[in-house]
Design an enzyme around this catalytic site. Structure first.
Site, PDB file in Angstrom:
ATOM      1  N   LYS A 116      34.457  29.310  38.324  1.00 35.01           N
ATOM      2  CA  LYS A 116      35.455  30.100  37.596  1.00 35.01           C
ATOM      3  C   LYS A 116      35.302  29.899  36.082  1.00 35.01           C
ATOM      4  O   LYS A 116      35.512  30.829  35.303  1.00 35.01           O
ATOM      5  CB  LYS A 116      36.866  29.709  38.024  1.00 35.01           C
ATOM      6  CG  LYS A 116      37.267  30.159  39.434  1.00 35.01           C
ATOM      7  CD  LYS A 116      38.765  29.942  39.636  1.00 35.01           C
ATOM      8  CE  LYS A 116      39.160  29.725  41.089  1.00 35.01           C
ATOM      9  NZ  LYS A 116      39.154  30.903  41.932  1.00 35.01           N
ATOM     10  N   ARG A 291      31.486  38.988  47.421  1.00 34.59           N
ATOM     11  CA  ARG A 291      31.381  39.168  48.878  1.00 34.59           C
ATOM     12  C   ARG A 291      32.370  40.230  49.301  1.00 34.59           C
ATOM     13  O   ARG A 291      33.122  40.755  48.489  1.00 34.59           O
ATOM     14  CB  ARG A 291      31.741  37.859  49.576  1.00 34.59           C
ATOM     15  CG  ARG A 291      33.093  37.347  49.077  1.00 34.59           C
ATOM     16  CD  ARG A 291      33.619  36.180  49.856  1.00 34.59           C
ATOM     17  NE  ARG A 291      34.705  35.516  49.159  1.00 34.59           N
ATOM     18  CZ  ARG A 291      35.979  35.877  49.207  1.00 34.59           C
ATOM     19  NH1 ARG A 291      36.345  36.936  49.926  1.00 34.59           N
ATOM     20  NH2 ARG A 291      36.906  35.210  48.545  1.00 34.59           N
TER      21      ARG A 291
END
Ligand code: ADP
Ligand code: ADP
Ligand code: MG
Length: 670
Positions: A116, A291
């Site tokens: 992140k 994804r």
């Protein structure tokens, strides 16, 4: 196009992927752990390969075992689903090295978005707005404390490698920071093998709005509009919808463009989601999930597209099936995630066997994605999601009604679920108003998580009548044999022969901490029974419809209910509610009271992470005693009352079973 795809996953997402592969005429290979031998995804696939033991680390996360299975089966592509290896760049590289296509983005794009902190730094450079905060490399307490001061409290600590809300801690004030960082780092280390954290300004009334994007290897990038995922508990989504309520054209285009810019910045390919946090129509990049996402079906419902089909086509080298101008939104879709979890205990994950399972019937408006059947077990090893209910209709109000209908048709016994909670959520006036933000569930928790109520007359009557129907069946069976009059059955079935022709039953609600019992007296009359219930006497009749479903007539009012029995434990599903009642056996009861009283037991199997106290310590009510890690989350066991720690039964690192006594507390005298 591929000939054979291996699905490196389990549960509903494996089933979901298999469905699209079949549609494209591609053969499928399932993989499974030792406990999943009989699982639905194994049954659905053309072939299946055992890859290891139950713990994910020894099976679904074990890339060598999965790659070996793919080679044995001759698969030319692997679909990773979500979770497990789906965002593992090394796995994607290992696939490529073996000449197997990884159905997902290039390893470099996964890596770029994997942390992140690094992702935020890169997005800043690409001109995408990010949440104010600190996402640097230095991890010492002084740096992090200074960063929190600069950002201003409240702050949010996140695991840099994080996902699934793990390692996330809201910190309201400075004194709580150090402990929160330590605990976030611990949880992150155990979940991701990486203890780096970042600090962000904690927005107090934001919305979570994400944009689905798709890219091919020829430089085409499109977005498939947004999803609102603001309905969250523990910072995790439970309800998602598309389009986002109240979305303006301007904001939609601005966010769509930012998402496409984010994808281009990392050379993206395939399906991805750019997550934004939005406050007062200002949006900030949070992270990109490289994804397919759990909530992708709502996008499929409003666009009419099959995202798994797109993934497979793009991975096999085709260009995007549609250009941006041909992708349109129609109607409104909502997804609700059905979890084995207890809303009344802060959504604690639950395990158990799905003794009774009925999911809504599928139609053009209702879709059910699941990976389990009645009789299957929700185990500690994997995600406790049971199914996703997805509904579509022409507008949001109609979609909400569809969802209420779908939830009302859902029946689950054997494990505590969030079904009742979801029904209250989608029926809530404020949710209907579309005024959603991530604090919604916490704000309305009193409306959504009902305090445990004592079982009402209807529920008591259902349980009692189901028991009588069982006894009648047993008596009929017994009559055929020569009964042993000392067996417990002949004792019970002797009731009707009693001169006084009545019998008293005692029911206890196991969720009621006071353990109060309710008595129901059954009077046998010429044409049925009369029940003495707390609300008064009522004539009752019942018959079995099929299996656990009974028809009941209570003082002339007819209804159906499902009563699932396991020994003395009865689960009653009626009118969209579930109740558990236990038939009190006076002898066993004394022993139970002994075993249950005031001890501090593990709520589920897990590992002791830390002991916060030592024997002899005086503790006050609410003080943390032991930290347990279970189902990849940390749970804090707190003191239920003031007292002295008499004994700690385990040490840090110990594995404990559900119900294991962790701490013995002595009440403080005087
Ligand atoms: P995960 O990897 O667990 O998905 P995210 O960074 O996507 O972590 O955050 C999960 C959720 O936490 C978000 O959907 C949002 O509700 C909440 N959240 C994240 N960042 C913030 C923030 N800065 N302020 C308030 N809430 C936040
Ligand atoms: P009440 O309306 O009596 O307060 P709740 O709605 O709080 O009941 O539900 C009690 C429990 O039953 C919760 O754990 C909830 O998840 C579960 N539940 C509710 N409805 C169903 C259902 N149809 N099938 C399975 N479980 C359900
Ligand atoms: Mg996220």
């Amino acid at each position: 196009m591929f000939r054979k795809i291996l699905i490196a996953n389990r549960g509903e997402i494996a089933c979901r992927v298999i469905r699209s592969a079949k549609k494209l005429g591609i053969a499928t290979v399932a993989v499974y752990s030792a406990v999943d031998r009989g699982a639905l995804h194994v049954e659905m696939a053309d072939e299946a390969q055992l890859i290891g033991m139950a713990p994910a680390r020894e099976s679904y996360l074990k890339s060598e075992a999965i790659l070996a299975a793919a080679r044995r089966a001759g698969a030319d592509a692997i679909h990773p689903g979500y979770g497990f290896l789906s965002e593992n760049a090394a796995f994607a590289e290992d696939c490529a090295a073996l000449g197997i296509r990884f159905i997902g983005p290039p390893p470099n794009a996964i890596r770029a978005m994997g942390g992140k902190s690094a992702a935020k730094a890169m997005m800043e450079r690409a001109g995408v707005p990010v949440v104010p905060g600190y996402h640097g490399d230095a991890q010492d307490l002084a740096t992090l404390t200074a960063a929190a001061e600069r950002v201003g409290y409240p702050v949010l600590i996140k695991a840099s490698a994080g996902g699934g809300g793990k390692g996330m801690r809201v910190v309201e004030t400075a004194p709580a920071l150090e402990e929160a960082i330590a605990s976030a780092k611990r949880e992150s280390k155990s979940a991701f093998g990486d203890d780096r954290v970042l600090i962000e300004k904690y927005l107090t009334r934001p919305r979570h709005i994400e944009v689905q994007i798709f890219a091919d290897r020829y430089g085409n990038v499109v977005h498939l509009f947004e999803r609102d995922c603001s309905m969250q508990r523990r910072h995790q989504k439970v309800i998602e919808e598309a389009p986002a309520p109240g979305m303006t054209k301007t904001l939609r285009f601005a966010m769509g463009d930012a998402a496409i810019a984010a994808a281009r910045a990392v050379g993206y390919e395939g399906a991805g989601t750019v997550e934004f946090i939005v406050e007062n129509d200002v949006f900030y990049f949070m992270e990109m999930n490289t994804r397919l996402q759990v909530e992708h079906p709502v996008t499929e419902m409003i666009t009419g597209l099959d995202l798994v089909e797109w993934q497979i086509r793009v991975a096999s080298g085709e260009s995007l099936p549609q250009a941006q101008k041909n992708i349109n939104v129609e109607g409104h879709a909502i997804e609700a995630r059905l979890y084995a979890e207890d809303p009344a205990r802060d959504f604690l994950p639950q395990t158990g066997r799905l003794v009774h399972l009925r999911l809504p019937e599928e139609s053009g408006n209702v879709r059910v994605d699941t990976g389990v059947r009645q009789g299957d077990t929700v185990s500690i090893h994997y995600d406790p999601m049971i199914a996703k209910l997805i509904v579509w209709d022409t507008d949001r109000a109609a979609a909400l009604r569809r969802m209420q209908g779908a939830l009302a048709q859902t029946e689950i016994a054997g494990v505590v679920t969030n079904v009742g909670f979801l029904a209250k959520l989608v029926g809530h006036w404020a949710f209907a108003g579309g005024d959603v933000d991530t604090g919604f569930i916490a704000r309305y928790r009193h409306d959504l998580v009902a305090a445990r109520t004592r079982p009402d007359d209807r529920v008591l009557a259902c349980a009692t009548m189901a028991l009588l129907l069982d006894l009648e069946t047993e008596r009929a069976a017994l009559a055929e044999q020569s009964g042993d009059r000392w067996s417990p059955w002949s004792r019970l079935t002797g009731w009707r022969l009693n001169d006084d022709a009545f019998h008293m039953l005692r029911w206890r609600d196991p969720g009621d901490s006071h353990g109060d019992a309710t008595d129901v007296t059954v009077h046998f009359t010429r044409d049925g029974v009369v029940l003495d219930l707390p609300g008064g006497a009522m004539a009752a009749r019942a018959s079995r419809i099929d299996g656990d479903r009974i028809a009941i007539d209570l003082a002339g009012a007819r209804a159906e209910a499902v009563v699932v029995r396991r020994g003395g434990e009865f689960t009653i599903l009626e009118q969209g509610r579930a109740h558990v009642l236990v038939l009190v056996d006076p002898l066993a009861d004394a022993a139970q009271a002994e075993a249950g009283g005031g001890h501090l037991r593990a709520p589920m199997p897990g590992k002791i992470v830390a002991l916060r106290v030592k024997a002899g310590d005086a503790v006050t009510r609410g003080q943390p005693l032991v930290i347990l890690e279970a189902m990849k989350m940390e749970h804090t066991i707190v003191a239920p009352a003031d007292g002295i720690v008499a004994e700690l039964r385990y040490a840090a690192g110990d594995q404990v079973d559900e119900g294991a006594e962790l701490v013995v507390l002595e009440e403080r005298k005087g």
